[in-house]
Design an enzyme around this catalytic site. Structure first.
Site, PDB file in Angstrom:
ATOM      1  N   HIS A  98     -31.708  16.753  35.138  1.00  0.00           N
ATOM      2  CA  HIS A  98     -30.492  15.874  34.431  1.00  0.00           C
ATOM      3  C   HIS A  98     -29.739  16.595  33.397  1.00  0.00           C
ATOM      4  O   HIS A  98     -28.577  16.160  33.236  1.00  0.00           O
ATOM      5  CB  HIS A  98     -31.287  14.513  34.082  1.00  0.00           C
ATOM      6  CG  HIS A  98     -31.596  13.834  35.175  1.00  0.00           C
ATOM      7  ND1 HIS A  98     -31.061  13.296  36.334  1.00  0.00           N
ATOM      8  CD2 HIS A  98     -32.698  12.974  35.032  1.00  0.00           C
ATOM      9  CE1 HIS A  98     -31.837  12.762  37.040  1.00  0.00           C
ATOM     10  NE2 HIS A  98     -32.901  12.365  36.263  1.00  0.00           N
ATOM     11  N   ASP A 113     -36.676  15.295  43.788  1.00  0.00           N
ATOM     12  CA  ASP A 113     -37.058  14.143  42.858  1.00  0.00           C
ATOM     13  C   ASP A 113     -36.397  12.864  43.352  1.00  0.00           C
ATOM     14  O   ASP A 113     -35.463  13.176  43.956  1.00  0.00           O
ATOM     15  CB  ASP A 113     -36.568  14.568  41.413  1.00  0.00           C
ATOM     16  CG  ASP A 113     -36.853  13.611  40.404  1.00  0.00           C
ATOM     17  OD1 ASP A 113     -36.306  12.425  40.156  1.00  0.00           O
ATOM     18  OD2 ASP A 113     -37.587  14.034  39.546  1.00  0.00           O
ATOM     19  N   HIS A 147     -34.762  10.717  41.648  1.00  0.00           N
ATOM     20  CA  HIS A 147     -33.645  10.722  41.027  1.00  0.00           C
ATOM     21  C   HIS A 147     -32.491  12.189  41.369  1.00  0.00           C
ATOM     22  O   HIS A 147     -33.020  13.034  41.127  1.00  0.00           O
ATOM     23  CB  HIS A 147     -33.533  10.501  39.538  1.00  0.00           C
ATOM     24  CG  HIS A 147     -34.527   9.459  39.034  1.00  0.00           C
ATOM     25  ND1 HIS A 147     -35.700   9.495  38.783  1.00  0.00           N
ATOM     26  CD2 HIS A 147     -34.120   7.839  38.978  1.00  0.00           C
ATOM     27  CE1 HIS A 147     -36.307   8.396  38.475  1.00  0.00           C
ATOM     28  NE2 HIS A 147     -35.003   7.590  38.504  1.00  0.00           N
ATOM     29  N   ASP A 201     -41.587  11.421  41.817  1.00  0.00           N
ATOM     30  CA  ASP A 201     -41.501  10.102  41.658  1.00  0.00           C
ATOM     31  C   ASP A 201     -40.837   9.303  42.846  1.00  0.00           C
ATOM     32  O   ASP A 201     -40.528   8.134  43.036  1.00  0.00           O
ATOM     33  CB  ASP A 201     -40.487   9.776  40.321  1.00  0.00           C
ATOM     34  CG  ASP A 201     -39.335  10.812  40.206  1.00  0.00           C
ATOM     35  OD1 ASP A 201     -39.062  11.754  41.225  1.00  0.00           O
ATOM     36  OD2 ASP A 201     -38.647  10.590  39.211  1.00  0.00           O
TER      37      ASP A 201
END
Length: 310
Positions: A125, A162, A164, A246
């Site tokens: 991120h 991931d 996200h 995740d």
């Protein structure tokens, strides 16, 4: 050849406070899983500190200086609502970046077939000038730039599974056709980026968003129909993986329904592409994964698949 495992105990000292999902116990769970005798063949090394010049290939000097200066001598300094520095955070992030760099050196030189970097904080991120989403510096971006600058890699593919979207990696390589960034992720979900139409200045960004509730079938289809063909067509000299776990069905921060078998499957598929295009060279870097049981099982399946190449 062997699989290299890189980690460092300073990554256990980075702590963003009680109740934070990105917690030291994540790495402890991975260490316990990889202590099983079936992982005895791993070559284990401490992640070195990254040299600042290597990190500067992905982030401006002014950003890095401000980040380091913000590190407190005690307590926490909050950078946003869910990202904070403690006195050990900078060293942990620089070890994580150093682990990714060392992994690239090992696989590009032929000293290791592939590598897994078990460090935290995560990195995908982190944009060029913005820390966010538990991330401070972008380790996979630094790894890709290092492979190009030091080992002459002309094309690097970064694959991110991931839950996200890796907005930071997309931001860093948006204008760079020499790096392919390809991601499956849940959408809508934090950070709000990752739509199919986000394709980069050189059509080098490939987003295959999934919907809440999607499981193995949708994940396999996104990989088989969208991402893997693009990676094959790109013919990378190195594959780098943002290995976030995740998307596991147990994870509290996502709503996808993958399990450890799915992570083993995509690892094997990416290794097949690495064998065809990149002399088997693949570097995997830990990102998310916040249910300790799901994280441990998924990491074990991922690393066991990596070891299958040896």
């Amino acid at each position: 050849m062997s699989t290299l495992l890189l980690t460092h105990d300073i990554c256990l000292a980075h702590d963003m406070g009680p109740g934070h999902p990105e917690r030291p116990d994540r790495l402890r769970a991975i260490h316990r899983a990889l202590a099983n005798p079936r992982f005895d063949r791993l070559v284990r090394e401490e992640a070195p500190l990254a040299e600042l010049a290597a990190v500067q290939r992905a982030h401006p000097t002014e950003y890095l200086e401000a980040l380091e200066e913000a590190v407190p001598t005690q307590g926490l300094v909050r950078l946003d609502s869910d990202t904070a520095l403690n006195p050990h955070s900078w060293q942990a992030a620089m070890r994580a970046a150093g682990g990714a760099i060392r992994a690239v050196d090992a696989v590009m030189s032929g000293a290791a077939r592939n590598a897994f970097v078990a460090t935290r904080p995560p990195g995908h991120h982190a944009e060029r000038t913005t820390p966010m989403g538990f991330c401070f510096i972008n380790h996979v971006a630094i790894a890709a730039r290092h492979a190009q600058a030091t080992h002459g890699a002309e094309r690097v593919a970064i694959i991110d599974f991931d839950v996200h979207h890796g907005n930071g990696t997309q931001d860093i390589f948006w204008n760079d056709g020499s790096v392919l960034y390809a991601s499956t992720h849940e959408m809508p979900l934090y950070p709000g980026t990752g739509a199919r139409q986000e394709t980069g200045a050189h059509n080098n960004i490939v987003n295959a968003p999934l919907r809440a509730g999607d499981g193995s079938a949708a994940f396999h289809a996104a990989m088989n129909e969208v991402i893997l063909p693009r990676v094959a067509g790109f013919a990378p000299d190195l594959i780098v993986v943002s290995a976030g776990f995740d998307a596991h069905r147990r994870d509290p921060l996502g709503n996808l329904n993958l399990d450890e078998a799915d992570f083993a499957w995509i690892t094997l598929r990416l290794m097949e592409l690495a064998d065809v295009h990149a002399r088997g060279r693949l570097v995997s870097v830990l990102e998310g994964g916040y249910d300790l049981q799901g994280l441990a099982a998924s990491t074990a399946a991922h690393v066991e698949a990596l070891m299958a190449a040896g």
